[in-house]
Design a protein around this motif. Structure first.
Motif, short mmCIF file in Angstrom:
data_model
loop_
_atom_site.label_atom_id
_atom_site.label_comp_id
_atom_site.label_asym_id
_atom_site.label_seq_id
_atom_site.Cartn_x
_atom_site.Cartn_y
_atom_site.Cartn_z
N GLU A 197 0.87 -1.02 -0.09
CA GLU A 197 -0.10 0.23 -0.10
C GLU A 197 0.99 1.06 0.06
O GLU A 197 0.72 2.24 -0.63
N GLU A 198 1.89 1.25 0.84
CA GLU A 198 2.71 2.51 0.80
C GLU A 198 3.53 2.53 -0.69
O GLU A 198 3.70 3.82 -1.04
N ALA A 199 3.86 1.37 -1.04
CA ALA A 199 4.47 1.61 -2.15
C ALA A 199 3.89 2.11 -3.42
O ALA A 199 4.02 2.80 -4.31
N LEU A 200 2.60 1.65 -3.46
CA LEU A 200 1.41 2.32 -4.45
C LEU A 200 1.14 3.89 -4.10
O LEU A 200 1.24 4.62 -5.18
N LYS A 217 5.77 0.66 -12.72
CA LYS A 217 6.07 0.20 -11.27
C LYS A 217 4.61 -0.10 -10.44
O LYS A 217 4.68 -0.94 -9.80
N GLU A 218 3.53 0.79 -10.97
CA GLU A 218 2.37 0.45 -10.23
C GLU A 218 1.86 -0.91 -10.83
O GLU A 218 1.21 -1.71 -9.89
N SER A 219 2.06 -1.23 -11.95
CA SER A 219 1.71 -2.58 -12.41
C SER A 219 2.33 -3.75 -11.81
O SER A 219 1.87 -4.67 -11.30
N SER A 220 3.70 -3.56 -11.74
CA SER A 220 4.39 -4.67 -11.01
C SER A 220 4.13 -4.65 -9.61
O SER A 220 4.03 -5.84 -8.97
N ILE A 221 3.71 -3.64 -8.72
CA ILE A 221 3.27 -3.67 -7.21
C ILE A 221 1.97 -4.20 -7.34
O ILE A 221 1.71 -5.31 -6.40
#
Length: 1001
Positions: free
Chosen positions: A321-324, A341-345
């Motif tokens: 969640e923090e990463a997104l 990055k968002e897709s990977s996360i």
């Protein structure tokens, strides 16, 4: 510690004097010392000899992560220690708080203004948007406004209950943290509004947020309020200890605690991100993208770790969640990096959630990652999917994504381990775990929601792809080749293959979760379900309704009708069948066939045969509503179900007689007649035949013969036996206008005079008979003659029947074969025609004809001993006196008939004749009077004189009348040449409403 959001770096140390305040100006640091001096530090890379000259623009630089050295020491900058400093970038000013508040010009540090009234102030707040300064001195709050030059103007001064410890602008108001509570001060009116009490262990702390809201400290808790002091519902920040300073750097809040620096997220639940041990910290300031911590004799810089590296750290630690949230902070120019990055996360987070049982949330993240459904469906190995090349292509795409350099912030082995595609997981030790979850209800429900959200776009693309292919097929191969050459994009079926995978998986998931109705709705709409896979699954699980819809949407109507017919038969045969089978009824076949009437009528006919017996009315309505030609239906029935042909024709006739042609009516009557003849033959063989015996089929035949008008009676008449079925023969003869023969049958064969009388009434009242009175004669006189001369009619019956049914007479049936009354003399014939035209109910005979021929006279003599039916004749005359020509009837009666027996006939007849005579006399008198009146009017119209002189001219041509023929208009004044009038009439020069003119010569 969750991850490293900041890296601490020692900027300088061993400052000679104790540091009281600190501020950054571009890449430089202003250090306020306890001895009142101002020490300026700059990075080593900037050069030790560079001064704050006018051509230097430090605003274009940021705090550097490298050692700082002393650049300049301004001794005696202030008489006392510098308590606080603030650089106002927009106005290039340095605000200092010492014994009072002073403003210095940057970059040369020239003193512009000193606010003497701020002597003894302990805190302040600057509103950069409006240029307003507020400060607190003892129990007073003062507001000054920068006039844009070198001076400041006092605006307001308000009193407060206690000493202000902390303050900050919040819109048009000021939030004050006094000794025991927080209040909102209205900067215009000075009104105070209580917010809530401050903490007991730590002084009040007011921090302004970028959104305009406030963070108020209450001991170790930070409370969010809006600009009016109302509490917000986002929650609270709980610090480890009570902070002395808090700096907001989105997305983090950095707090200065006694023993360390604490960094927390600004997203609920405001979790701890990082702690940096720095003891005895005294100051904490915000320096654009970094923070500076001042200790007694040194300073440290807190430099944020690049967002990409933070995202990798958070993803590796499972804090997705923090990463997104951090991904959303990536700059717009890095949109590609951000999307990747968002897709990977999302993919990693989805894997994590799925493994931990949060299936719906996992699917939400798969959806957000925009991966193809072929990436997710391998998580459900029990779902049977169509064989396509799309799964391989998706895996290649995922491998390319995983190898992207932007995502390789950590080692490649670590990244590959985190994003292994699902087929690798299934090959690992977790295969058994996934296998146990594959049919879990919750997992399937999550998959259904995922597929339904994906479905709209996929179906839209598949539809567009199909439409494009149809258009190119329509325009031809030549255009298709040129189109492909220009577009350089070949037309493929990729979208439709993807749609087939999606719909096939979705249908199975719906069925496995018991959502039969939803599966049925899916099949009713446009879908791309794989026929073989879905057919097998639906058959195994007895989902017959869905199976029918599958066949229907794929135009497999024959298969659908076969299984529907089978289900209907099973439902009839055994009521103990499972409930899904009991629901199928013959009406469902009819409803299904309605949609096929316009496209495949032969298929409709084929599968309507089994239900024609059980649902005859609905089936006929199906044929009618579907506009299936009746001849086609009849022909099909005649070939495949002859036993139902009569039923169909009978129902068709009952529902809509006009829809049956003459040929079909003949065929129906032929069917009835064949059944009656078989029945007649059986009874005759058993010697039980009676003319007055009626079966149900014979009743239908008689009713049809009387009511139907479009058949050919001569064809049916030929099939009748000569010694039976006289009533049928009579009706057919009547249809052929052979009234004498028909009446003879009623009287002499059937022996039911009532039927003969009813027959005469029908013929008399029919329009057709009234129009053919001249040729057929009076029907009641025919019946009367049959009653009075039975021997003659019986003798000639068989001969005339033979002649009538002979092949040469079959094509042209005789019309009006009544008694052959002879009419002699041409003049008498003309009078008869005139009389017939005047009164349709009368029959005209020649005065020289007594109604009997010479042959009749001889026969009468021969049959002297044969009784006549005088009673029936007298009953006929008394009952139908108003429909019989009395004179002709009297001529037919025997001479020995008593007048007393004719009273019921002659009485009303004479009264009617007398009344008619009186009425005619009155009418004649009225006509004579009218004639006289018209003659008088004519005389009056001719009486006026018209004077024509030599000067009289034509009103049309304006030439003189002279001796020419002229005409006068009804006004009696206007004269015209008759030739001119005639020409004007032909040209329509005179209005249509003008009265006739008079012609004079």
């Amino acid at each position: 510690m969750v991850h490293s959001a900041y890296d601490s770096f020692e900027l300088f140390k061993d400052n000679p004097s104790k540091i009281e305040s600190i501020e950054s100006y571009g890449s430089k640091l202003f250090i306020g010392c306890s001895d009142g001096s101002l020490r300026i530090y700059s990075p080593v890379s900037s050069g030790s000899d560079r001064s704050l000259s006018s051509d230097f623009h430090p605003m274009s630089m940021e705090l550097q992560k490298e050692p700082y050295i002393l650049e300049k020491n301004v001794k005696g900058f202030s008489r006392r220690s510098l308590v606080s400093m603030k650089v106002i970038d927009s106005r290039e000013l340095l605000l200092t708080l010492s014994e009072s508040i002073a403003f210095h010009k940057l970059p040369n540090l020239e003193t512009l203004a000193v606010i003497t009234k701020a002597k003894g102030a302990n805190t302040y707040s600057w509103d950069d948007r409006r240029g307003f300064l507020c400060f607190a001195r003892q129990k007073r709050v003062c507001i000054f406004r920068h006039d844009g030059g070198r001076g400041f103007v006092e605006v307001k001064e308000f009193g407060v209950p206690d000493t202000v410890k902390s303050m900050s602008w919040c819109g048009e108001n000021i939030c004050l943290g006094i000794k025991r509570e927080y209040v909102i001060l209205n900067a215009t009116s000075g009104t105070l509004t209580d917010v809530f009490p401050s903490g007991r262990l730590a002084p009040p702390l007011v921090v302004s947020l970028p959104s305009g809201e406030l963070l108020l400290g209450k001991d170790n808790i930070g409370v969010f309020v809006d600009q009016n002091g109302k509490l917000l519902q986002e929650g609270r920040i709980c610090w480890s200890e009570a902070p002395s300073v808090v700096v907001i750097q989105n997305p983090y809040a950095v707090a200065l605690l006694p023993r360390y620096i604490e960094i927390r997220s600004l997203r609920s639940p405001y979790s701890l991100i990082q702690t940096i041990v720095l003891r005895n910290g005294r100051q904490l300031i915000d320096s654009k993208h970094a923070s500076v911590v001042g200790l007694d004799n040194s300073a440290y810089g807190l430099f944020p770790v690049p967002l990409g590296a933070q995202i990798v750290q958070l993803t590796a630690s499972g804090n997705f969640e923090e990463a997104l949230a951090l991904c959303k902070l990536l700059p717009p120019e890095d949109s590609i990096l951000r999307s990747a990055k968002e897709s990977s996360i999302h993919i990693r987070y989805a894997h994590y959630l799925f493994d931990n049982g949060s299936y719906e949330e996992a699917m939400e993240h798969f959806l957000a990652s925009q991966v193809d459904i072929t990436y997710v469906l391998p998580f459900y190995p029990s779902l049977v999917l169509p064989k396509t090349t799309l799964i391989t292509e998706t895996e290649k795409l995922m491998d390319m994504t995983l190898d992207d350099s932007h995502l390789s912030r950590v080692s490649s082995d670590f990244s590959d381990d985190m994003e292994s595609p699902p087929h690798q997981l299934l090959e690992s030790d977790e295969h058994s775990t996934l296998e146990s979850k594959k049919m879990n209800h919750n997992t399937l429900m999550a998959l259904i929601k995922f597929l339904q959200k994906k479905r709209h776009n996929i179906i839209e693309k598949a539809t567009a792809e199909g439409t494009e292919e149809v258009v190119l097929d329509a325009v031809g191969d030549r255009y298709k080749k040129s189109y492909k050459a220009r577009a350089n994009v070949p037309i493929s079926s990729g979208a439709r293959e993807m749609a087939a995978i999606l719909d096939t998986a979705l249908l199975q998931a719906l069925l496995f979760t018991g959502q039969s109705f939803a599966a049925l709705e899916l099949l009713k709409g446009p879908n791309y379900c794989d026929i073989k896979i879905c057919e097998e699954i639906l058959q195994e699980n007895n989902h017959y309704s869905a199976l029918l819809e599958l066949y229907k949407c794929n135009s497999m109507h024959r298969e659908a009708l076969k299984i529907l017919h089978q289900l209907v038969e099973e439902s009839k045969a055994n009521k103990s069948q499972p409930e899904p089978i009991q629901m199928f009824k013959p009406e469902m076949i009819i409803d299904y066939l309605k949609t096929l009437c316009g496209t495949d009528p032969m298929l409709v006919l084929e599968f309507s045969m089994p239900i024609l017996e059980s649902c005859p009315t609905q089936t006929i309505e199906l044929f009618l509503s579907g506009n299936i030609p009746a001849d086609l239906v009849n022909s099909y029935l005649k070939q495949h179900a002859p036993n139902l042909q009569g039923t169909y024709l009978e129902l068709m006739l009952a529902m809509n007689e006009s829809s049956i042609s003459g040929n079909l009516q003949n065929e129906m009557l032929q069917i009835y007649l064949s059944e009656v003849l078989e029945w007649y033959a059986d009874l005759t063989a058993q010697h039980k035949w009676d003319e007055k015996t009626y079966s149900s089929t014979r009743k239908k035949l008689l009713s049809a013969l009387e009511t139907i008008s479009g058949y050919h009676p001569e064809v049916l008449l030929k099939r009748l036996p000569s010694d039976a079925l006289y009533e049928e023969r009579a009706i057919l003869l009547g249809k052929m206008n052979q009234h004498e023969l028909a009446l003879s049958l009623y009287v002499h064969k059937i022996h039911v005079p009532e039927l003969a009388l009813s027959y005469c009434d029908r013929v008399y009242e029919s329009v057709a008979y009234q129009q053919s009175t001249k040729s057929s004669g009076n029907i009641f006189l025919i019946l009367l003659q049959i009653y009075l001369n039975p021997r003659r009619t019986t003798k000639n019956f068989e001969k005339r029947i033979t002649n009538l049914t002979s092949p040469q007479n079959m094509g042209t049936p005789k019309i009006g074969s009544g008694p052959s009354f002879k009419v002699k003399g041409g003049r008498a014939a003309k009078k008869i025609v005139a009389i017939e035209g005047a009164e349709n109910t009368k029959i005209s005979l020649s005065k020289t004809d007594s109604g009997r021929t010479d042959g009749d006279t001889d026969e009468t003599c021969e049959e002297g001993s044969s009784p006549i039916m005088l009673d029936e004749a007298l009953d006929l005359l008394s009952q139908r006196w108003d429909r019989i020509n009395g004179a002709q009837a009297l001529k037919l009666l025997p001479k020995e008939t008593k007048l007393q027996n004719l009273l019921q006939f002659l009485g009303p007849l004479l009264r009617k004749s007398s009344e008619a005579y009186r009425n005619s006399s009155v009418i004649k008198s009225l006509r004579q009077s009218e004639n006289l009146q018209v003659r008088d009017d004519l005389y009056k119209q001719r009486k006026p004189e018209i004077k024509v002189t030599s000067n009289s001219a034509c009103s049309l041509c304006n030439k003189k009348i002279g001796t020419s023929v002229f005409a006068v208009y009804p006004t009696g004044i206007t004269l015209v040449h008759f030739v001119c009038f005639r020409d004007s009439q032909s040209m329509k020069a005179v209005s249509k409403g003008s009265s006739p003119i008079r012609k004079h010569t």
